[in-house]
Design an enzyme around this catalytic site. Structure first.
Site, PDB file in Angstrom:
ATOM      1  N   ASP A 175       0.666  -1.158   0.036  1.00  0.00           N
ATOM      2  CA  ASP A 175      -0.028   0.075   0.066  1.00  0.00           C
ATOM      3  C   ASP A 175       0.759   1.130  -0.072  1.00  0.00           C
ATOM      4  OD1 ASP A 175      -2.268   1.550  -0.183  1.00  0.00           O
ATOM      5  OD2 ASP A 175      -2.690   1.502   2.310  1.00  0.00           O
ATOM      6  N   ASN A 203       1.147   3.592  -2.897  1.00  0.00           N
ATOM      7  CA  ASN A 203       1.706   3.765  -4.249  1.00  0.00           C
ATOM      8  C   ASN A 203       1.251   5.099  -4.744  1.00  0.00           C
ATOM      9  OD1 ASN A 203       2.559   1.172  -4.193  1.00  0.00           O
ATOM     10  ND2 ASN A 203       1.380   0.421  -5.828  1.00  0.00           N
ATOM     11  N   ARG A 228       0.094   7.751  -2.829  1.00  0.00           N
ATOM     12  CA  ARG A 228       0.824   8.634  -1.939  1.00  0.00           C
ATOM     13  C   ARG A 228       1.921   8.843  -2.412  1.00  0.00           C
ATOM     14  NH1 ARG A 228      -1.035   6.036   3.420  1.00  0.00           N
ATOM     15  NH2 ARG A 228      -1.660   4.405   2.053  1.00  0.00           N
ATOM     16  N   TRP A 229       2.820   7.970  -2.708  1.00  0.00           N
ATOM     17  CA  TRP A 229       4.510   8.245  -3.263  1.00  0.00           C
ATOM     18  C   TRP A 229       4.409   8.948  -4.339  1.00  0.00           C
ATOM     19  CZ3 TRP A 229       7.264   7.310  -7.606  1.00  0.00           C
ATOM     20  CH2 TRP A 229       8.468   7.031  -7.329  1.00  0.00           C
ATOM     21  N   HIS A 283       2.431   3.261  -8.766  1.00  0.00           N
ATOM     22  CA  HIS A 283       2.115   1.936  -9.241  1.00  0.00           C
ATOM     23  C   HIS A 283       3.420   1.035 -10.156  1.00  0.00           C
ATOM     24  CE1 HIS A 283      -1.773   1.973  -7.814  1.00  0.00           C
ATOM     25  NE2 HIS A 283      -2.076   2.645  -8.610  1.00  0.00           N
ATOM     26  N   TRP A 324     -12.032  -1.793  -7.634  1.00  0.00           N
ATOM     27  CA  TRP A 324     -12.978  -1.550  -8.808  1.00  0.00           C
ATOM     28  C   TRP A 324     -13.767   0.048  -8.528  1.00  0.00           C
ATOM     29  CZ3 TRP A 324     -11.976  -4.380 -12.864  1.00  0.00           C
ATOM     30  CH2 TRP A 324     -11.643  -5.669 -12.802  1.00  0.00           C
ATOM     31  N   ARG A 332     -12.138   2.670  -7.656  1.00  0.00           N
ATOM     32  CA  ARG A 332     -11.358   3.627  -8.453  1.00  0.00           C
ATOM     33  C   ARG A 332     -11.684   4.291  -9.895  1.00  0.00           C
ATOM     34  NH1 ARG A 332      -5.556   2.256  -5.630  1.00  0.00           N
ATOM     35  NH2 ARG A 332      -6.417   1.857  -3.774  1.00  0.00           N
ATOM     36  N   LEU A 343       9.444 -21.091  -4.096  1.00  0.00           N
ATOM     37  CA  LEU A 343       8.648 -20.318  -3.318  1.00  0.00           C
ATOM     38  C   LEU A 343       7.520 -20.291  -4.214  1.00  0.00           C
ATOM     39  CD1 LEU A 343       8.042 -17.816  -1.299  1.00  0.00           C
ATOM     40  CD2 LEU A 343       8.820 -16.419  -3.257  1.00  0.00           C
TER      41      LEU A 343
HETATM   42  C1  IPE Z   1      -5.447  -2.627  -0.045  1.00  0.00           C
HETATM   43  O1  IPE Z   1      -5.082  -1.442  -0.288  1.00  0.00           O
HETATM   44  C2  IPE Z   1      -5.535  -3.253  -1.535  1.00  0.00           C
HETATM   45  C3  IPE Z   1      -4.241  -3.543  -2.025  1.00  0.00           C
HETATM   46  C4  IPE Z   1      -3.193  -3.403  -1.646  1.00  0.00           C
HETATM   47  C5  IPE Z   1      -4.387  -4.033  -3.291  1.00  0.00           C
HETATM   48  P1  IPE Z   1      -6.198  -0.185  -0.593  1.00  0.00           P
HETATM   49  O2  IPE Z   1      -5.410   1.186  -0.470  1.00  0.00           O
HETATM   50  O3  IPE Z   1      -7.317  -0.550  -1.420  1.00  0.00           O
HETATM   51  O4  IPE Z   1      -6.875  -0.197   0.708  1.00  0.00           O
HETATM   52  P2  IPE Z   1      -7.765   0.803   1.731  1.00  0.00           P
HETATM   53  O5  IPE Z   1      -8.996   1.509   0.752  1.00  0.00           O
HETATM   54  O6  IPE Z   1      -6.875   2.036   1.863  1.00  0.00           O
HETATM   55  O7  IPE Z   1      -8.562   0.173   2.934  1.00  0.00           O
HETATM   56  C1  IPE Z   2      -1.521   0.255  -3.293  1.00  0.00           C
HETATM   57  O1  IPE Z   2      -1.311   1.611  -3.336  1.00  0.00           O
HETATM   58  C2  IPE Z   2      -1.734  -0.346  -4.538  1.00  0.00           C
HETATM   59  C3  IPE Z   2      -3.189  -0.818  -4.918  1.00  0.00           C
HETATM   60  C4  IPE Z   2      -4.330  -0.966  -4.072  1.00  0.00           C
HETATM   61  C5  IPE Z   2      -3.341  -1.294  -6.323  1.00  0.00           C
HETATM   62  P1  IPE Z   2      -2.543   2.563  -3.351  1.00  0.00           P
HETATM   63  O2  IPE Z   2      -3.004   2.821  -5.019  1.00  0.00           O
HETATM   64  O3  IPE Z   2      -3.772   2.182  -2.475  1.00  0.00           O
HETATM   65  O4  IPE Z   2      -1.848   3.906  -2.892  1.00  0.00           O
HETATM   66  P2  IPE Z   2      -2.357   5.067  -1.722  1.00  0.00           P
HETATM   67  O5  IPE Z   2      -2.889   3.881  -0.645  1.00  0.00           O
HETATM   68  O6  IPE Z   2      -3.663   5.715  -2.437  1.00  0.00           O
HETATM   69  O7  IPE Z   2      -1.294   6.028  -1.624  1.00  0.00           O
HETATM   70 MG    MG Z   3      -4.075   2.472  -0.342  1.00  0.00          MG
END
Ligand code: IPE
Ligand code: IPE
Ligand code: MG
Length: 263
Positions: free
Chosen positions: A41, A43, A45-46, A58, A90, A92, A152
């Protein structure tokens, strides 16, 4: 800027070579978690912190995914579940969803030979409906190509939701009871475990979530009922195998009691 126009296929991606053996921690035999789950998690924000579009985050995650796989191999972990796309993702924007689908498909395609060389068996956990057929096709090619590998197992959790997995198991059990394949009407925990997406994979011992969020977001609710949890502050693209090694080291010092009393 439309996400589809980002040319992610031309990225120069490091091959994630294995570490110098002298820097791999010497974890005590038999103490390393067998099955580790990673909620990758942070990506978006980064990218936002750098004034970039979310998809750049991503893209920046790809080498970290393979660094994490290398670290799991180096640590002696046997199963690694990677939360890649949830049943909730989905929600998003259509363009981010499209990017994530295409990107997942392309990563599996261009990295399968590398994973095969590393002795990785590719697996998938998730629901078929809605998932892009091209993603399923690449997963199936990779699973077939790597099916005899035993170093693995890497489980890509794509269109994965823990509640969906339990509901799908319950549906299968209900069908088997109705057809008489399962005798009686009592549903046991063992039966549910046996009807999960990959019933041969043991429960998760450790779940790591990056980015500082302290929740599990529908990841492995059944398999991680007794997992150790490690919430690390780094955003996923800022992680490396040091973060993974630190989490394993921390896990080794935990006291797992499973409801019993320490002797
Ligand atoms: C969880 O992260 C899903 C994945 C890393 C694939 P999200 O960013 O979707 O989760 P929430 O919305 O912060 O709970
Ligand atoms: C995790 O990073 C990747 C997926 C959920 C696909 P995010 O896209 O959720 O990144 P943040 O949490 O919005 O920073
Ligand atoms: Mg996230």
């Amino acid at each position: 800027m439309s996400f589809e126009h980002v040319d992610y296929t031309s990225l120069d991606i490091p091959a994630a070579p294995f570490s110098d053996p002298s820097v791999v921690p010497d974890f005590p035999q038999g103490k390393v978690p067998r099955h580790v789950g990673v909620i990758m998690d942070g990506n978006g924000r980064w990218a936002q912190q750098r004034g970039l579009v979310r998809t750049e985050g991503h893209k920046a995650a790809e080498p970290v995914v393979f660094d994490t796989i290398a670290a799991a191999i180096e640590s002696g972990v046997r199963y690694l579940s990677l939360y890649t796309f949830s049943t909730e993702n989905w929600k998003r924007s259509p363009s981010e969803v499209r990017f994530l689908m295409g990107f997942s498909r392309d990563i599996i395609h261009r990295r399968v030979d590398q994973m095969n060389e590393w002795g990785v068996r590719v697996r998938w956990s998730g629901r078929r409906p809605k998932l892009w057929k091209s993603v399923i096709d690449e997963l199936e090619v990779a699973m077939e190509k790597t099916k005899n590998n035993t170093t693995l197992d890497v489980v890509f959790c794509i269109n994965y939701g823990g509640r969906a997995e339990i509901a799908d198991a319950a549906t299968q059990i209900a069908r088997k009871i109705a057809s008489g394949e399962i005798k009686g009407s009592k549903v046991t925990e063992k039966m549910i475990s046996q009807h999960l997406y990959n019933p041969d994979i043991p429960d998760a011992d450790l779940v790591i979530r990056t980015s500082g969020e302290q929740r599990t977001s529908n990841f492995l609710p059944w398999e991680a009922a007794y997992s150790e949890l490690d919430f690390v502050p780094e955003l996923f693209p800022d992680c490396g195998r040091d973060v993974f090694f630190r989490a394993i080291d921390d896990y080794i010092h935990r006291d797992r009691r499973f409801g019993g009393v320490k002797k």
